[in-house]
Enzyme design. Structure first.
Site, PDB file in Angstrom:
ATOM      1  N   ARG A 142      12.005  -8.597   4.322  1.00  0.00           N
ATOM      2  CA  ARG A 142      12.742  -7.372   4.669  1.00  0.00           C
ATOM      3  C   ARG A 142      14.204  -7.537   4.261  1.00  0.00           C
ATOM      4  O   ARG A 142      15.136  -7.274   5.027  1.00  0.00           O
ATOM      5  CB  ARG A 142      12.622  -7.055   6.165  1.00  0.00           C
ATOM      6  CG  ARG A 142      12.720  -5.550   6.458  1.00  0.00           C
ATOM      7  CD  ARG A 142      12.497  -5.218   7.916  1.00  0.00           C
ATOM      8  NE  ARG A 142      13.639  -5.546   8.738  1.00  0.00           N
ATOM      9  CZ  ARG A 142      13.658  -6.510   9.639  1.00  0.00           C
ATOM     10  NH1 ARG A 142      12.591  -7.255   9.866  1.00  0.00           N
ATOM     11  NH2 ARG A 142      14.755  -6.736  10.345  1.00  0.00           N
TER      12      ARG A 142
ATOM     13  N   TYR B 204      -3.194  -3.871  -2.715  1.00  0.00           N
ATOM     14  CA  TYR B 204      -4.365  -4.738  -2.917  1.00  0.00           C
ATOM     15  C   TYR B 204      -5.367  -3.958  -3.767  1.00  0.00           C
ATOM     16  O   TYR B 204      -5.635  -2.798  -3.511  1.00  0.00           O
ATOM     17  CB  TYR B 204      -4.928  -5.246  -1.590  1.00  0.00           C
ATOM     18  CG  TYR B 204      -5.433  -4.244  -0.567  1.00  0.00           C
ATOM     19  CD1 TYR B 204      -4.890  -2.979  -0.408  1.00  0.00           C
ATOM     20  CD2 TYR B 204      -6.463  -4.608   0.309  1.00  0.00           C
ATOM     21  CE1 TYR B 204      -5.355  -2.099   0.557  1.00  0.00           C
ATOM     22  CE2 TYR B 204      -6.943  -3.743   1.282  1.00  0.00           C
ATOM     23  CZ  TYR B 204      -6.383  -2.485   1.391  1.00  0.00           C
ATOM     24  OH  TYR B 204      -6.865  -1.614   2.355  1.00  0.00           O
TER      25      TYR B 204
ATOM     26  N   ASP C   6       4.223 -11.249   9.342  1.00  0.00           N
ATOM     27  CA  ASP C   6       4.612 -11.276   7.927  1.00  0.00           C
ATOM     28  C   ASP C   6       5.469 -10.044   7.622  1.00  0.00           C
ATOM     29  O   ASP C   6       6.606 -10.151   7.175  1.00  0.00           O
ATOM     30  CB  ASP C   6       3.336 -11.293   7.067  1.00  0.00           C
ATOM     31  CG  ASP C   6       3.607 -11.010   5.614  1.00  0.00           C
ATOM     32  OD1 ASP C   6       2.774 -10.358   4.963  1.00  0.00           O
ATOM     33  OD2 ASP C   6       4.667 -11.444   5.109  1.00  0.00           O
TER      34      ASP C   6
ATOM     35  N   CYS D 283      16.337  -0.382   4.829  1.00  0.00           N
ATOM     36  CA  CYS D 283      15.134  -0.348   5.652  1.00  0.00           C
ATOM     37  C   CYS D 283      15.512  -0.627   7.096  1.00  0.00           C
ATOM     38  O   CYS D 283      16.375  -1.464   7.372  1.00  0.00           O
ATOM     39  CB  CYS D 283      14.175  -1.415   5.144  1.00  0.00           C
ATOM     40  SG  CYS D 283      12.758  -1.682   6.209  1.00  0.00           S
TER      41      CYS D 283
ATOM     42  N   TYR E 244      -5.480 -13.161  -5.105  1.00  0.00           N
ATOM     43  CA  TYR E 244      -4.795 -12.891  -3.824  1.00  0.00           C
ATOM     44  C   TYR E 244      -5.605 -13.419  -2.652  1.00  0.00           C
ATOM     45  O   TYR E 244      -6.770 -13.088  -2.486  1.00  0.00           O
ATOM     46  CB  TYR E 244      -4.609 -11.376  -3.745  1.00  0.00           C
ATOM     47  CG  TYR E 244      -4.256 -10.736  -2.417  1.00  0.00           C
ATOM     48  CD1 TYR E 244      -4.846  -9.523  -2.066  1.00  0.00           C
ATOM     49  CD2 TYR E 244      -3.306 -11.287  -1.551  1.00  0.00           C
ATOM     50  CE1 TYR E 244      -4.504  -8.877  -0.883  1.00  0.00           C
ATOM     51  CE2 TYR E 244      -2.974 -10.636  -0.363  1.00  0.00           C
ATOM     52  CZ  TYR E 244      -3.564  -9.432  -0.035  1.00  0.00           C
ATOM     53  OH  TYR E 244      -3.231  -8.779   1.128  1.00  0.00           O
ATOM     54  N   GLY E 245      -4.960 -14.229  -1.850  1.00  0.00           N
ATOM     55  CA  GLY E 245      -5.629 -14.784  -0.683  1.00  0.00           C
ATOM     56  C   GLY E 245      -4.973 -14.443   0.644  1.00  0.00           C
ATOM     57  O   GLY E 245      -5.642 -14.279   1.653  1.00  0.00           O
TER      58      GLY E 245
ATOM     59  N   HIS F 180      -3.215 -12.885   3.966  1.00  0.00           N
ATOM     60  CA  HIS F 180      -3.793 -11.921   4.892  1.00  0.00           C
ATOM     61  C   HIS F 180      -5.285 -12.155   5.043  1.00  0.00           C
ATOM     62  O   HIS F 180      -6.040 -11.231   5.313  1.00  0.00           O
ATOM     63  CB  HIS F 180      -3.519 -10.471   4.448  1.00  0.00           C
ATOM     64  CG  HIS F 180      -2.064 -10.191   4.244  1.00  0.00           C
ATOM     65  ND1 HIS F 180      -1.568  -9.658   3.082  1.00  0.00           N
ATOM     66  CD2 HIS F 180      -0.984 -10.395   5.043  1.00  0.00           C
ATOM     67  CE1 HIS F 180      -0.247  -9.548   3.186  1.00  0.00           C
ATOM     68  NE2 HIS F 180       0.131  -9.988   4.364  1.00  0.00           N
TER      69      HIS F 180
ATOM     70  N   ASP G 101      12.916  18.429  15.597  1.00  0.00           N
ATOM     71  CA  ASP G 101      12.311  18.505  16.921  1.00  0.00           C
ATOM     72  C   ASP G 101      12.459  19.874  17.565  1.00  0.00           C
ATOM     73  O   ASP G 101      11.656  20.224  18.440  1.00  0.00           O
ATOM     74  CB  ASP G 101      12.950  17.452  17.845  1.00  0.00           C
ATOM     75  CG  ASP G 101      12.430  16.047  17.595  1.00  0.00           C
ATOM     76  OD1 ASP G 101      13.064  15.084  18.064  1.00  0.00           O
ATOM     77  OD2 ASP G 101      11.387  15.920  16.928  1.00  0.00           O
TER      78      ASP G 101
ATOM     79  N   ARG H 135       9.188  -3.056   2.064  1.00  0.00           N
ATOM     80  CA  ARG H 135       9.756  -1.926   2.790  1.00  0.00           C
ATOM     81  C   ARG H 135      11.141  -1.525   2.300  1.00  0.00           C
ATOM     82  O   ARG H 135      11.436  -0.343   2.166  1.00  0.00           O
ATOM     83  CB  ARG H 135       9.737  -2.228   4.288  1.00  0.00           C
ATOM     84  CG  ARG H 135       8.311  -2.310   4.838  1.00  0.00           C
ATOM     85  CD  ARG H 135       8.232  -2.972   6.189  1.00  0.00           C
ATOM     86  NE  ARG H 135       8.568  -4.385   6.122  1.00  0.00           N
ATOM     87  CZ  ARG H 135       8.855  -5.123   7.192  1.00  0.00           C
ATOM     88  NH1 ARG H 135       8.871  -4.586   8.395  1.00  0.00           N
ATOM     89  NH2 ARG H 135       9.146  -6.398   7.038  1.00  0.00           N
TER      90      ARG H 135
ATOM     91  N   CYS I 120       0.824  -1.213   0.000  1.00  0.00           N
ATOM     92  CA  CYS I 120       0.000   0.000   0.000  1.00  0.00           C
ATOM     93  C   CYS I 120       0.849   1.249   0.000  1.00  0.00           C
ATOM     94  O   CYS I 120       1.989   1.249   0.476  1.00  0.00           O
ATOM     95  CB  CYS I 120      -0.897   0.010   1.222  1.00  0.00           C
ATOM     96  SG  CYS I 120      -1.986  -1.396   1.217  1.00  0.00           S
TER      97      CYS I 120
END
Lengths: 311, 254, 706
Positions: C300, C61, C268, C346, C170-171, C173, C660, C323, C31
């Site tokens: 990853r 998705y 996952d 990552c 897609y199945g 998840h 900050d 990622r 996503c």
């Protein structure tokens, strides 16, 4: 006379290993090998290496090394004996007088030499350039002696033995402008890294002083003694007593585990005869991999974390 | 008091290297440059001596041998606080004896009280120029110095000479003297942008090179060093590597 | 520079059905908050990875029908021709770079709450979703099954029309096809439930039908979870997954293998806090032993050595990343060019995932400030135009995440000289001690990457061990000044619940501590009993609790919120973090706010107790994780005491602040802050962010004159 003249390197009454290595180097050149021992009492220093043809004792007043003394002595020896090649160790002492002799007498010269060969009659020396990343073969001016400073541990020490003749050579040293006063031990750390069986050694790769406790912990967990490369000592993060390398200590543990050490020549000189060398570095080109028995191209923190989990 | 600091702009070789057509040097396209690390310690030491003596009349002069490309390194020293810089124009042999021969008349003309050189340069690692220069200047010298205590009245200094293994040889040396400075003797200061900008504007005196004499060596051939076949590669994740290391260690310590 | 031959395998092409993928780098469906309704943001985001060398990039998705509407979370959609047009831009841009495009066709069943479409999802059995607890599905009869399968077929045809080379059934998840396969979701007693063959039937039939519709020229991918870690109720490797692979291998062109269900998919998308890279390899390996078709999957992966090992040891054919492709879209190119130390790795913080979990916002990344900004701000992670005002020297005060990023990007934009000045002896700021919290070691990569890059930049100099006051800044000689002095955790208990301090809270006392005091300053945490007061809501409180508990303390973790560390639900770290705290015996006290602290005790009241009954917790030490404040003293002095006019007199044309020290924020936002300023240092008013493109429909009208 065609000879190779070695100036013995000694400290506080004991011969240093590099002298034996110079003998090995000298033997490659084929000429008779003479070793000059410049000391207050030359006879008390053992020069029992195979391949040495003559030991020349050069008595001087000074109890310890002083560069003017050695310079005058060597210049006189060269004038008298006309060696083809003069070999010194690439050591702190030699740095104090070797180049001076070469400049004074217009000799051929090179330092940190780690390879020697003959091309016909000519001496060819190999040394590194550009921070050790390339090597070069050097040739020298004809018709005059060549003075070379040989890298310690580049040659194996000559086996003991030999039945050299001995001679004495007297020299008048007019003045010594830099005089030994005293020795001071390096700040004594809590541990002697030269006696450890297992050294965990960290280098610039740890990045910051705050990271060091993690490795102290890891060393403890692994049953290793923590040692470091020079940059960590320069930055004041660790005492010199922990330093492995030419200006630190030479170590020969059963296992040397180097994390984040790239393998500067001065460092390698201090550890490359270790029993088993394991190196972890993110740089696959790191020079340490050339001497390591096992290497991992990995992040030293990731590996350290995992090692800590295991122990 | 006048202190002359001899500095070198060193060449930094990256990961890739190609050689010149005659195979006697590295192709300059692959070289980067920076001030020799030892020389920044030497410059800093000169600056500290001046600050400790509290005398503003002292002069710190930076001298270097090379073509115009070496000036950035000299400007770095000016930005740190050195007063003047002189470049000896030269693009021939860089063996330490030749360099010393070129430095000698220029340094001599300054009548320095102290001459500092770095113990060695990070690219060539000869550790020789300083001592050779001292000889040509007929100066007392100490190599590999990690501490300096001046006694200007008595015309001498007590210095620490750092031997292998960290043993310190406390040495008394007559001054004027040449000292080769070891890293770690101090913490070199950084230059602010203001100082860097000012240093950009300062002229660097240019002198022609004197007698070179014959080089102490000639490079016959330059080449990439053979890789050690040695290291067995430990592959996989950090956990895999750690496991193998633990295994090897256990095995070897038996 | 040249590619190291040991990585050659990663650059070998591979056949996926009728398509050829040019190398083994695959951006797994993930996503980004753009969907089909921000089509250019979507396309530019995906294309950046293709430009960076990825051989295939996928949509997130991709909903096949209004019945599968995940609002408020953002999915892609292929409901109609307009969606086809919008997604075709992505396909076109991917093809320009020689990458394949994949659409992950998705039907959520009861997990899709349909809050925009108000349609009704269909599912195998009528049990509310395990996390969308208000959503029920219509229990599918045979007609429903045929109709939903037709939805897949229609969507696949649309996908092909849009230009996609690969379509998923897609199945993973726990979405519809996997729901049929899994007893937890499928209580049917007809031929679509019960035995393995029956449970596999829906999925197999759907694959067959999709294959028949588009399979001659489009590759068919199946994404399956091999283990939901739910015992017999969930999908299991040996019982369900491997037989399914055997059953369908012939009709599938590529297997995309992962694990876990949907309510704990941190198993996952593993946070680095709990799992190293390659966690899924054992399952991927198991499938690869059974499948004849190529197998891909994530883990990853940031290390090319691990990638090569996975392929050479027969665990994967294709390295998929999600990622790591966000933190560095140019990972493949950098491996190809031998520039491994330029790879921005990552760190596994899952801040990217958290944005999707929250539902709505675009993706962000701690390591890569350009993630999500490719279109809307036109930022390219590897390209930097020379600043128009490059003829200036910049002083950056503070080398934390914001300062490092700013100095680095200013360097890459060719500013004449950049001095990054830091009071401590090395770079990193808060990222020097945060990675020392339990499990956060990989977060140090934020510093490592920037250190290496800054070291390479000839025009950027790092100056450690130097504290600059206002006068020092004034005299420094820069034309542009950037203050990045960071923030700090308060020592008086000021907090976002009461908007007041906590009486008695005083970190100058030996028994009262802040996070910095513990982690950075090494202040001793006295005694055995510790109360950590957490009004923060993210990782600081729980991390300190875990650290202190594992050092043997008896820890109570108190928060005024209803949950401890609620943000960690969004980063998928919550379940394992809770397990850890539980195992360590940490007492969790929610909905309580301290009314006062004294040496030896914390007195607190329940936030919903109108009578304010006080309860006392004994404590030898109290750790305040109540809120942060900006270290703005230097900036304030420069602006208020010295004055910008005076600075201008010294040649300083501008003084900005980032990170900050402007306002405390996420680390990812600190990095963004430094990046943005550097990108816009030559705009008219760099202090104010330039407008970014909002993809929205604008009604063209004549506006009345004001």
């Amino acid at each position: 006379m065609s000879e190779t003249l070695i100036v013995a390197e000694h400290l506080r009454g004991a011969m240093r290993d590099v002298t034996g290595e110079l003998v090995t180097a000298a033997r490659l050149l084929g000429n008779p090998v003479a070793v000059a021992v410049i000391a207050r009492d030359p006879s008390r220093l053992e020069v029992t290496y195979e391949g040495v043809d003559e030991i020349v004792g050069v008595p001087v007043e000074q109890a310890e090394f002083e560069n003017d003394v050695y310079q005058h002595a060597l210049e006189a020896l060269i004038a008298e004996r006309q060696p083809e090649v003069v070999l010194l160790g690439f050591t702190v002492n030699s740095m104090g007088y070797g180049p001076a002799v070469a400049a004074k007498l217009d000799l051929g010269f090179a330092s940190d030499v780690h390879g020697l060969a003959l091309d016909g009659e000519a001496v060819i020396a190999t040394r590194s350039f550009y921070g050790g990343k390339v090597d070069a073969e050097l040739e020298f001016p004809e018709g005059r002696p060549v003075l070379l400073l040989i890298r310690p541990t580049a040659f194996a020490p000559a086996p003991s033995g030999g039945s050299p003749s001995t001679s004495a050579f007297s020299v008048e040293v007019p003045s010594s402008r830099a005089r030994h006063v005293d020795f001071r031990e390096a700040a004594v750390g809590d541990v002697d890294i030269t006696t450890a069986d297992f050294l965990l050694s960290i280098g610039r790769g740890v990045g910051e002083q705050d990271a060091i406790p993690q490795f102290e912990r890891l060393a403890e967990k692994l049953g290793a003694v923590l040692s470091v490369s020079r940059p960590l000592v320069d930055a004041g993060w660790m005492p010199n007593a922990r330093q492995v390398g030419q200006s630190g200590k030479t170590v020969k543990p059963k296992v040397y585990l180097a994390l984040g050490i790239s393998g500067a020549v001065q460092h390698l000189a201090g550890m490359k005869t270790s029993g088993t060398i394991i190196a972890v570095n993110t740089d696959p080109e790191a020079a340490i991999f050339n001497v390591a028995h096992y290497g991992a191209v990995a992040d030293l923190f990731d590996v350290a974390d995992e090692l800590e989990k295991l122990s | 008091m006048k202190i002359v600091v001899c500095v070198k702009q060193v060449a930094v070789l990256g990961d890739e290297v190609e050689f010149t057509d005659d195979a006697r040097d590295v192709d300059p396209d692959f070289l980067d440059a920076s001030l020799n690390e030892w020389d920044s310690y030497a410059t800093e030491e000169a600056l500290r001596i001046r600050e400790n003596a509290g005398s503003d009349g002292d002069e710190i002069v930076v001298v270097s041998v090379g073509d115009g490309d070496v000036e950035p390194a000299m400007r770095r020293c000016l930005a740190m606080g050195a007063d003047r810089a002189t470049r000896i124009d030269h693009s021939g042999s860089r063996d330490p004896i030749t360099i010393a021969r070129l430095l000698a008349p220029v340094v001599n003309a300054e009548s320095p009280d102290l001459v500092f050189c770095g113990v060695q340069s990070s690219d060539a690692v000869q550790a020789a120029t300083g001592t050779a220069l001292a000889e040509l200047l007929d100066l007392a010298r100490v190599a590999v110095v990690t501490r300096i205590e001046l006694d200007t009245g008595a015309r001498r200094a007590t210095v620490h000479r750092e031997l292998e293994g960290g043993l310190v040889d406390v040495t008394e040396v007559d001054t004027p003297a040449l000292l080769t400075i070891q890293t770690g003797i101090n913490q070199p200061r950084y230059a602010t942008l203001r100082a860097i900008k000012q240093a950009e504007q300062e002229p660097i005196q240019l002198v022609a090179a004197g007698e070179e004499g014959e080089p102490a060596y000639r490079v016959r051939r330059m080449f990439a060093p053979p890789k050690g076949e040695g290291a067995e590669l430990l592959d996989g994740s950090a956990a895999d590597i750690a496991r193998r290391i633990a295994g090897i260690v256990q095995e070897r310590l038996k | 520079m040249a590619r190291d031959p040991k990585y050659d395998i990663l650059f070998e092409p591979i056949q996926l059905g009728p398509k050829t993928m040019k190398n083994r780098f695959y951006q797994i469906p993930h996503c980004n908050g753009f969907g089909s309704e921000k089509p250019l943001s979507q396309a530019y985001f995906r294309a950046m990875k293709a430009e960076g060398g990825y051989g295939a990039c996928c949509t997130e998705y991709c909903s096949i029908s209004p019945e599968s509407d995940d609002t408020h979370r953002v999915s892609a959609r292929l409901w109609d021709d307009e969606d086809v047009k919008n997604l075709s831009v992505m396909c076109e841009m991917l093809h320009e770079h020689g990458a394949l495009a994949a659409a992950e066709l998705w039907y959520g069943g009861p997990h899709a709450p349909c809050m925009e479409s108000r349609s009704v999802p269909r599912g195998p059995s009528q049990i509310p979703s395990d996390f969308e607890y208000l959503t029920y599905a219509k229990e599918m009869d045979k007609d429903d099954i045929r109709e939903v399968q037709q939805l897949y077929v229609d969507a696949a045809i649309r996908a092909r029309e849009a230009g996609f080379d690969i379509v998923y059934v897609y199945g993973s998840h726990s979405y519809l096809p996997q729901q049929f396969l899994t007893p937890y979701y499928n209580k049917r007693t007809d031929e679509y439930g019960g035995s393995f063959e029956n449970r596999a039937r829906f999925w197999r039939e759907t694959i067959e039908q999709v294959r028949e519709a588009v399979g001659d020229d489009t590759a068919i991918a199946v994404r399956m979870s091999c283990d939901m870690f739910m015992g017999d109720a969930g999908t299991q490797l040996e019982r369900d997954c491997l037989p399914f692979v055997e059953l369908c291998d012939e009709i599938v062109d590529v297997w995309d293998i992962n694990v876990s269900g949907i309510s704990e998919w941190g198993e996952d998308a593993t946070p680095s806090r709990f799992y190293p890279s390659g966690r899924l390899l054992p399952w991927q390996e198991a499938v690869k032993k059974v499948a004849k078709k190529p197998v891909l999957g994530v883990g990853r992966f940031t290390s090319p050595d691990l990638m090569v090992d996975a392929i050479n040891s027969g665990k994967l054919d294709i390295i998929a990343t999600c990622r790591p492709s966000i933190s560095d879209p140019f990972l493949p190119k950098k491996i190809d060019e031998g520039r491994l130390d330029d790879i921005r790795e990552c760190i596994g913080c899952n801040i990217c995932i958290s944005r999707w979990e929250i539902g709505g916002p675009p993706v962000i990344c701690t390591q890569n400030a350009t993630a999500g900004e490719e279109y809307r701000r036109g930022w390219h992670p590897e390209k930097f135009d020379t600043a128009e005002n490059a003829d200036n020297d910049v002083l950056v005060v503070g080398a934390g995440p914001a300062g490092m990023e700013c100095a680095m990007i200013l360097g890459k934009r060719g500013m004449r000289r950049v001095h990054l000045v830091e009071a401590a002896d090395d770079m990193g700021g808060i990222m020097r001690w945060i990675p020392q919290l339990p499990g956060l070691g990989e977060w140090a990569r934020v510093v490592n990457y920037r250190k290496i890059q800054i070291d390479k930049l000839r025009n950027v100099e790092f100056i450690p061990g130097t504290t600059l006051d206002a006068n020092g800044v004034k005299e420094y000689g820069a034309e542009i000044v950037v203050i990045a002095t960071g923030g700090y955790w308060v020592g008086d208990g000021l907090n976002g619940c009461t908007h007041d301090t906590i009486p008695g809270a005083d970190a100058s006392q030996p028994w009262c501590l802040t996070p910095e005091q513990i982690m950075r300053d090494g202040k001793d945490v006295p005694g055995a009993r510790v109360v950590v007061i957490d009004n923060d809501g993210y990782f600081m409180g729980v991390s300190l609790a875990e650290k202190l508990a594992s050092e043997g303390k008896k820890v109570t973790l108190m928060t005024h919120l209803g949950h401890i560390a609620p943000y960690m639900h969004f980063t998928l770290e919550a379940p394992n973090q809770h397990r850890k705290l539980h195992k360590l015996g940490v007492d969790i006290v929610t909905s309580h706010m301290p009314s006062r602290i004294e040496q030896g005790a914390v007195v607190a009241t329940h936030v919903f107790d109108e009578d304010g009954h006080e309860q006392t917790w004994e404590a030898d030490a109290v750790v305040l994780v109540t809120q942060r404040r900006s270290n703005e003293a230097l900036y304030r002095e420069l602006k208020d005491s010295v004055g910008f006019d005076t600075l201008r007199g010294e040649g300083i044309t501008a003084c900005y602040r980032i990170g900050d020290c402007e306002a405390p924020r996420l680390i990812a936002d600190c990095v963004f802050s430094g990046h943005r300023l550097a990108r816009e240092i030559d705009s008219e008013n760099p202090e104010v962010p330039k407008p970014f493109i909002r993809e929205r429909r604008v009604i063209e009208r004549e506006l009345a004159a004001v």
